[in-house]
Design a protein around this motif. Sequence first.
Motif, PDB file in Angstrom:
ATOM      1  N   ASN A 314      30.783  34.634  33.322  1.00 11.89           N
ATOM      2  CA  ASN A 314      30.028  35.089  34.414  1.00 11.89           C
ATOM      3  C   ASN A 314      29.289  34.319  35.317  1.00 11.89           C
ATOM      4  OD1 ASN A 314      31.028  37.787  33.927  1.00 11.89           O
ATOM      5  ND2 ASN A 314      29.190  38.074  32.150  1.00 11.89           N
ATOM      6  N   MET A 315      29.982  32.927  35.561  1.00  7.40           N
ATOM      7  CA  MET A 315      29.165  31.965  36.598  1.00  7.40           C
ATOM      8  C   MET A 315      29.849  32.785  37.904  1.00  7.40           C
ATOM      9  SD  MET A 315      30.403  28.005  37.119  1.00  7.40           S
ATOM     10  CE  MET A 315      29.323  27.199  38.572  1.00  7.40           C
ATOM     11  N   ASN A 316      28.968  32.437  38.939  1.00  3.28           N
ATOM     12  CA  ASN A 316      29.246  32.919  40.317  1.00  3.28           C
ATOM     13  C   ASN A 316      30.664  32.195  40.845  1.00  3.28           C
ATOM     14  OD1 ASN A 316      29.297  32.135  43.204  1.00  3.28           O
ATOM     15  ND2 ASN A 316      27.441  33.499  43.341  1.00  3.28           N
ATOM     16  N   PRO A 317      31.663  33.070  41.114  1.00  3.81           N
ATOM     17  CA  PRO A 317      32.791  32.972  41.439  1.00  3.81           C
ATOM     18  C   PRO A 317      33.021  31.734  42.683  1.00  3.81           C
ATOM     19  CG  PRO A 317      32.827  35.153  41.233  1.00  3.81           C
ATOM     20  CD  PRO A 317      31.596  34.522  41.169  1.00  3.81           C
ATOM     21  N   GLN A 318      32.165  31.759  43.599  1.00  4.94           N
ATOM     22  CA  GLN A 318      32.033  30.937  44.834  1.00  4.94           C
ATOM     23  C   GLN A 318      31.620  29.757  44.302  1.00  4.94           C
ATOM     24  OE1 GLN A 318      31.064  32.652  48.541  1.00  4.94           O
ATOM     25  NE2 GLN A 318      30.836  30.800  49.641  1.00  4.94           N
ATOM     26  N   LEU A 319      30.508  29.641  43.699  1.00  4.73           N
ATOM     27  CA  LEU A 319      30.172  28.158  43.421  1.00  4.73           C
ATOM     28  C   LEU A 319      31.087  27.644  42.226  1.00  4.73           C
ATOM     29  CD1 LEU A 319      27.936  26.267  43.150  1.00  4.73           C
ATOM     30  CD2 LEU A 319      26.846  27.580  41.213  1.00  4.73           C
ATOM     31  N   LEU A 320      31.681  28.532  41.150  1.00  4.45           N
ATOM     32  CA  LEU A 320      32.759  27.971  40.438  1.00  4.45           C
ATOM     33  C   LEU A 320      34.170  27.225  41.083  1.00  4.45           C
ATOM     34  CD1 LEU A 320      34.128  29.913  37.422  1.00  4.45           C
ATOM     35  CD2 LEU A 320      35.761  29.113  39.160  1.00  4.45           C
ATOM     36  N   MET A 321      34.482  27.962  42.159  1.00  8.86           N
ATOM     37  CA  MET A 321      35.674  27.287  43.066  1.00  8.86           C
ATOM     38  C   MET A 321      35.364  26.176  43.704  1.00  8.86           C
ATOM     39  SD  MET A 321      38.108  28.828  42.084  1.00  8.86           S
ATOM     40  CE  MET A 321      39.284  27.784  43.202  1.00  8.86           C
ATOM     41  N   GLU A 322      34.204  26.154  44.386  1.00  8.85           N
ATOM     42  CA  GLU A 322      33.628  24.996  45.302  1.00  8.85           C
ATOM     43  C   GLU A 322      33.410  23.829  44.151  1.00  8.85           C
ATOM     44  OE1 GLU A 322      29.931  26.543  46.982  1.00  8.85           O
ATOM     45  OE2 GLU A 322      31.327  27.609  48.745  1.00  8.85           O
ATOM     46  N   GLN A 323      32.749  23.944  42.930  1.00 10.52           N
ATOM     47  CA  GLN A 323      32.733  22.935  41.995  1.00 10.52           C
ATOM     48  C   GLN A 323      34.101  22.294  41.640  1.00 10.52           C
ATOM     49  OE1 GLN A 323      30.332  23.897  38.576  1.00 10.52           O
ATOM     50  NE2 GLN A 323      28.406  23.801  39.873  1.00 10.52           N
ATOM     51  N   LEU A 324      35.127  23.408  41.406  1.00 11.12           N
ATOM     52  CA  LEU A 324      36.443  23.120  40.864  1.00 11.12           C
ATOM     53  C   LEU A 324      37.236  22.052  41.926  1.00 11.12           C
ATOM     54  CD1 LEU A 324      38.888  23.337  38.726  1.00 11.12           C
ATOM     55  CD2 LEU A 324      39.436  25.405  39.982  1.00 11.12           C
ATOM     56  N   VAL A 325      37.182  22.523  43.226  1.00 11.29           N
ATOM     57  CA  VAL A 325      37.600  21.845  44.332  1.00 11.29           C
ATOM     58  C   VAL A 325      37.300  20.106  44.314  1.00 11.29           C
ATOM     59  CG1 VAL A 325      37.710  21.624  46.863  1.00 11.29           C
ATOM     60  CG2 VAL A 325      38.542  23.612  45.578  1.00 11.29           C
ATOM     61  N   LEU A 326      35.872  20.119  44.194  1.00  9.37           N
ATOM     62  CA  LEU A 326      35.325  18.847  44.250  1.00  9.37           C
ATOM     63  C   LEU A 326      35.658  18.242  42.845  1.00  9.37           C
ATOM     64  CD1 LEU A 326      31.650  19.671  45.542  1.00  9.37           C
ATOM     65  CD2 LEU A 326      33.579  18.486  46.697  1.00  9.37           C
ATOM     66  N   LYS A 327      35.605  18.576  41.732  1.00  6.45           N
ATOM     67  CA  LYS A 327      36.372  18.225  40.552  1.00  6.45           C
ATOM     68  C   LYS A 327      37.798  17.563  40.778  1.00  6.45           C
ATOM     69  CE  LYS A 327      35.108  17.246  36.117  1.00  6.45           C
ATOM     70  NZ  LYS A 327      34.149  16.469  35.888  1.00  6.45           N
ATOM     71  N   LEU A 328      38.690  18.578  41.322  1.00  5.51           N
ATOM     72  CA  LEU A 328      39.989  18.387  41.468  1.00  5.51           C
ATOM     73  C   LEU A 328      40.347  17.029  42.359  1.00  5.51           C
ATOM     74  CD1 LEU A 328      41.470  21.918  41.496  1.00  5.51           C
ATOM     75  CD2 LEU A 328      41.597  20.217  39.725  1.00  5.51           C
ATOM     76  N   GLN A 329      39.609  17.090  43.153  1.00  6.35           N
ATOM     77  CA  GLN A 329      39.487  15.953  44.244  1.00  6.35           C
ATOM     78  C   GLN A 329      38.962  14.400  43.951  1.00  6.35           C
ATOM     79  OE1 GLN A 329      37.956  17.711  47.825  1.00  6.35           O
ATOM     80  NE2 GLN A 329      40.039  17.863  48.625  1.00  6.35           N
ATOM     81  N   GLU A 330      38.181  14.755  42.648  1.00  4.06           N
ATOM     82  CA  GLU A 330      37.199  13.428  42.491  1.00  4.06           C
ATOM     83  C   GLU A 330      38.072  12.543  41.940  1.00  4.06           C
ATOM     84  OE1 GLU A 330      35.003  13.589  38.580  1.00  4.06           O
ATOM     85  OE2 GLU A 330      33.714  14.675  39.976  1.00  4.06           O
ATOM     86  N   GLY A 331      37.773  11.191  42.446  1.00  9.18           N
ATOM     87  CA  GLY A 331      38.680   9.956  41.907  1.00  9.18           C
ATOM     88  C   GLY A 331      40.029  10.192  42.189  1.00  9.18           C
ATOM     89  N   SER A 332      40.423  11.049  43.078  1.00  9.66           N
ATOM     90  CA  SER A 332      41.923  11.143  42.841  1.00  9.66           C
ATOM     91  C   SER A 332      42.486  10.179  44.052  1.00  9.66           C
ATOM     92  CB  SER A 332      42.323  12.672  43.508  1.00  9.66           C
ATOM     93  OG  SER A 332      43.861  12.657  43.736  1.00  9.66           O
ATOM     94  N   SER A 333      43.653   9.712  43.675  1.00 12.45           N
ATOM     95  CA  SER A 333      44.265   8.757  44.562  1.00 12.45           C
ATOM     96  C   SER A 333      44.749   9.271  45.681  1.00 12.45           C
ATOM     97  CB  SER A 333      45.592   7.990  44.030  1.00 12.45           C
ATOM     98  OG  SER A 333      46.522   9.206  43.632  1.00 12.45           O
ATOM     99  N   PHE A 334      44.776  10.456  46.072  1.00 13.02           N
ATOM    100  CA  PHE A 334      45.284  11.183  47.336  1.00 13.02           C
ATOM    101  C   PHE A 334      44.265  11.636  48.368  1.00 13.02           C
ATOM    102  CE2 PHE A 334      44.671  15.249  45.624  1.00 13.02           C
ATOM    103  CZ  PHE A 334      45.583  15.373  44.513  1.00 13.02           C
ATOM    104  N   VAL A 335      42.873  11.404  47.850  1.00 17.13           N
ATOM    105  CA  VAL A 335      41.813  11.633  48.752  1.00 17.13           C
ATOM    106  C   VAL A 335      41.566  10.518  49.567  1.00 17.13           C
ATOM    107  CG1 VAL A 335      39.181  12.402  48.773  1.00 17.13           C
ATOM    108  CG2 VAL A 335      40.691  13.093  46.905  1.00 17.13           C
TER     109      VAL A 335
END
Length: 335
Positions: A314-335
């Motif tokens: 039951n984490m807030n869905p908006q916060l959850l997705m924003e955190q996930l997007v940052l995590k998916l981009q973190e340290g990525s060679s395509f950022v």
Amino acid sequence: MARTWEQLEEIQPTVLKMVQNSLVKDRVAHAYLFEGARGTGKKDAGLLLAKSLFCQNPANGYEPCESCLNCKRINSGNHPDIHVVEPDGLSIKKSQIQALQEEFSKTGVESKRKLYLIVHADRMTVNAANSLLKFLEEPHAQTFAILITEQAQQILPTILSRCQIITFKPLPPEKMASQLVENGVTASMAPLLSQLTNNLTEALELSNDDWFAQAQKIVLKLYEVLKKNPLEAMVNLQENWFLHFKEKDQLDRGLDLLLLVFKDLLYIQIGKQEQIVYTSEKSRLEQYALQTSGRRLIEQMTAILEAKRKLHANMNPQLLMEQLVLKLQEGSSFV
């Protein structure tokens, strides 16, 4: 229409072998618990066992003929000695079990045999379960019970101890995909659906669902913008993702679809292109797979699975997705 012996044997061979042995050796248990995920054929197998016990011309001594009067009546749900109990609203109530007991205290209408199926047996109220327990403790000869559940852990241990438990395994995705194609789903859509659900009915509904078709496009678009700057990904969440994935179960489905994009990229990297599910996007995915590493893909898939766990906590869905997007981009060679 319930599945035939041959159809069910294809998807649950172990279960059918056990049932066959019981019938051939005349060792059919008084009570069975069929447990397993939704869509694995539990109710079909229950009706198949009923037909095997009541069939007037069984092949090989166990396989229902599907053409005698008893087989036809069981398929159409109107055999007088076979009773199906399903939840009345959200639960199975004591009065339903008592009505069943009264019915079974009479002799069989057409033979000495009687059989009852309790669908969603885990939804019995405490009083209903205790009432059934008395019934199971003193079984009448030639009376058979089949309890069907997706949640065996919710059933009283005292009931479980009186049943022969038979576990139904999930359908392998490749068999699920071929069944979907047989039912008119396109060969490009079937692999994706077979990864999302083990339930044929649900998969067929999704294949005709406009919301689901749009969901796939939004998920692929999010993946594309992840390769750009963080701001663009956040804007995409606001303008597309949150407008489409509004409910918790919709967001869960969206995360599943996103996870499958990363899985496809990993399959391409390890040379298993035949296993990808976004088949219509194959050429684009092959390009994307060149721009990342296997280790990075595994980190990103782990982040999506963690987001699914947080969603169910039951984490807030908006916060959850924003955190996930940052995590998916973190340290990525395509950022």
